[in-house]
Design an enzyme around this catalytic site. Structure first.
Site, PDB file in Angstrom:
ATOM      1  N   ASP A  75       7.630  -4.056  -4.454  1.00 10.98           N
ATOM      2  CA  ASP A  75       7.245  -2.991  -3.529  1.00 10.98           C
ATOM      3  C   ASP A  75       5.945  -2.376  -4.030  1.00 10.98           C
ATOM      4  O   ASP A  75       5.168  -3.042  -4.708  1.00 10.98           O
ATOM      5  CB  ASP A  75       8.375  -1.960  -3.411  1.00 10.98           C
ATOM      6  CG  ASP A  75       8.417  -1.298  -2.040  1.00 10.98           C
ATOM      7  OD1 ASP A  75       7.350  -0.856  -1.565  1.00 10.98           O
ATOM      8  OD2 ASP A  75       9.500  -1.191  -1.438  1.00 10.98           O
TER       9      ASP A  75
ATOM     10  N   HIS B 296       3.040  -4.333  -3.348  1.00  9.58           N
ATOM     11  CA  HIS B 296       2.545  -3.787  -2.085  1.00  9.58           C
ATOM     12  C   HIS B 296       1.366  -2.838  -2.286  1.00  9.58           C
ATOM     13  O   HIS B 296       1.083  -2.011  -1.428  1.00  9.58           O
ATOM     14  CB  HIS B 296       3.680  -3.082  -1.344  1.00  9.58           C
ATOM     15  CG  HIS B 296       4.757  -4.011  -0.876  1.00  9.58           C
ATOM     16  ND1 HIS B 296       5.829  -3.592  -0.124  1.00  9.58           N
ATOM     17  CD2 HIS B 296       4.927  -5.357  -1.059  1.00  9.58           C
ATOM     18  CE1 HIS B 296       6.625  -4.627   0.135  1.00  9.58           C
ATOM     19  NE2 HIS B 296       6.094  -5.709  -0.429  1.00  9.58           N
TER      20      HIS B 296
END
Length: 412
Positions: free
Chosen positions: A239, A262
């Site tokens: 993430d 991310h």
């Protein structure tokens, strides 16, 4: 009596030999040893008392839960009125939910040295709250060492349905003047490190690792905190490498390598009512490799009003990043109502490298509160996707100023 040059030289030689002999026997005064200007290791405080978790019942081997022993050792260290250091020595320790709670009685900072490997009990039902290891209500904290914190998340990620909140491996809550450094974090059930309601925190020289497919495993997640500095770390996770969410002010990220992951995200913002503003974010001298996103601001559609402002992304290298520069104000929500998070005064300076998608700059701002004072200076990205497509920028409800080179070409 005349003294020849030869006899004088012999006399001097004898004196030198006598002096060397006396020094070797400890009779002469020895000159102080030269101190290297590069020596940085501090001398250990001779008055420091070490609280070894083994002395409080912790069992290495990774089979018996040592959480209570860790807590007992912490209580003894925290209540000691002198300089204290909690030591987790070499070895593998199985540890369930653990709370290191202050305030402490001794001089600051209290030290926690992790030399061994900590393995979480891999059962989410054993954790009543959103943490595995919690540091709370402490003024002056140093968490250091060359050890590893292993959340064993690979055993529980399959149960994550997207709405579940699994425990962070390490959480700082109401910590002031804290440092976490040199720790390795692998495979958390939830976030690797969470910093909440804290002030003046340094996170540096960290190694943070989880598979690209691991769900909701933010590297460093910062919320409602001020003066937080993240630096000189390597983050590979599933993430956001660093997430800066509501109520965070004066946050800097410097010399951090991200990927997979991310990217560096401001947000998501606007998911909950009464969120506090984000301002004073600086991300500089960072590198992203094979990341899904580069530098991103994300807010929920239909959100309550708040603001994100005074944000700088500068001297960033992108290496095969799918979406290098993004503002997404429709993130996460199925609402048809626009976001009411106001984004302004955001600067993108000296960003270069390669994009894996044909859209290098994607600005999707809110029609209710358009983005203002966006500033782009010297953007040099190249598209290296599988297809030969035009490399473009897209802008919606965004007021942008451009200076210097711009590639992809600016929105018109």
């Amino acid at each position: 009596m005349a003294i020849t040059m030869k006899s004088l030289a012999n006399a001097l030689l004898i004196l030198c030999l006598l002096a060397a002999s006396c020094e070797a026997k400890g009779l002469g005064r020895r000159a102080p040893a030269a101190i290297s200007p590069h020596r940085t290791a501090p001398r250990r405080d001779p008055n420091e008392k070490v609280f070894n978790v083994l002395q409080y019942g912790a069992k290495p081997g990774g089979k018996q839960d040592s959480a209570l022993s860790f807590i007992r050792a912490w209580r003894a260290a925290c209540n000691y009125r002198g300089t204290a250091r909690l030591l987790i020595p070499m070895g593998t320790f199985l540890v369930g939910a653990t709370i290191f709670q202050g305030p402490c009685l001794g001089p600051v900072p209290i030290k926690v040295q992790i030399a061994g490997t900590l393995k979480a009990v891999p059962d989410p039902s054993m954790y009543e709250e959103d943490f595995w290891i919690l540091f709370e209500n402490i003024n002056g904290l140093l968490v250091t060492g060359t050890g590893t914190v292993d959340g064993q998340g690979n055993a529980v990620w399959k149960y994550n349905d997207g709405g579940s909140r699994f425990p962070s491996s390490i959480k700082f809550n109401h910590v002031a003047n804290g440092i976490i450094r040199q720790i390795t974090s692998v495979n958390p059930m939830g976030f690797h490190i969470s910093i909440v309601l804290s002030q003046n925190i340094r996170a540096k020289h960290l190694h943070i690792t989880a598979p690209a497919t691991s769900p909701n495993t933010d590297g460093i997640h910062i919320s409602q905190s001020s003066v937080v500095k993240v630096s000189r770390s390597v983050i590979s996770t599933g993430d956001d490498c660093v997430a800066i969410i509501q109520g965070s002010t004066d946050v800097s990220v410097k010399k951090v390598t991200c990927g997979p992951g991310h990217g560096f995200s401001v947000g998501s913002l606007g998911k909950y009512p009464d969120e506090k503003d984000v301002r004073g974010v600086v991300v500089t001298n960072c590198t992203l490799r094979n990341a899904d996103n580069g530098v991103r601001i994300k807010t929920w559609g239909g959100s309550p009003p708040s603001q994100a402002s005074n944000i700088l992304f500068q001297d960033i290298i992108m290496d095969n990043v799918k979406r290098p520069i993004i503002i997404d104000q429709t993130y996460g929500s199925k609402s048809n109502s626009p976001s009411r998070v106001k984004i302004s005064d955001v600067r993108y300076i000296n960003i270069r490298g390669t994009s894996a998608s044909e859209v290098g700059v994607d600005l999707k701002c809110s029609e209710a509160v358009p983005c203002e004072k966006l500033y782009f200076s010297n953007i040099n990205l190249k598209y290296y996707g599988p297809k030969k497509l035009p490399f473009t920028s897209t802008c919606t409800n965004a007021k942008v100023n451009y200076v210097g080179n711009q590639f992809p070409p600016p929105c018109r």
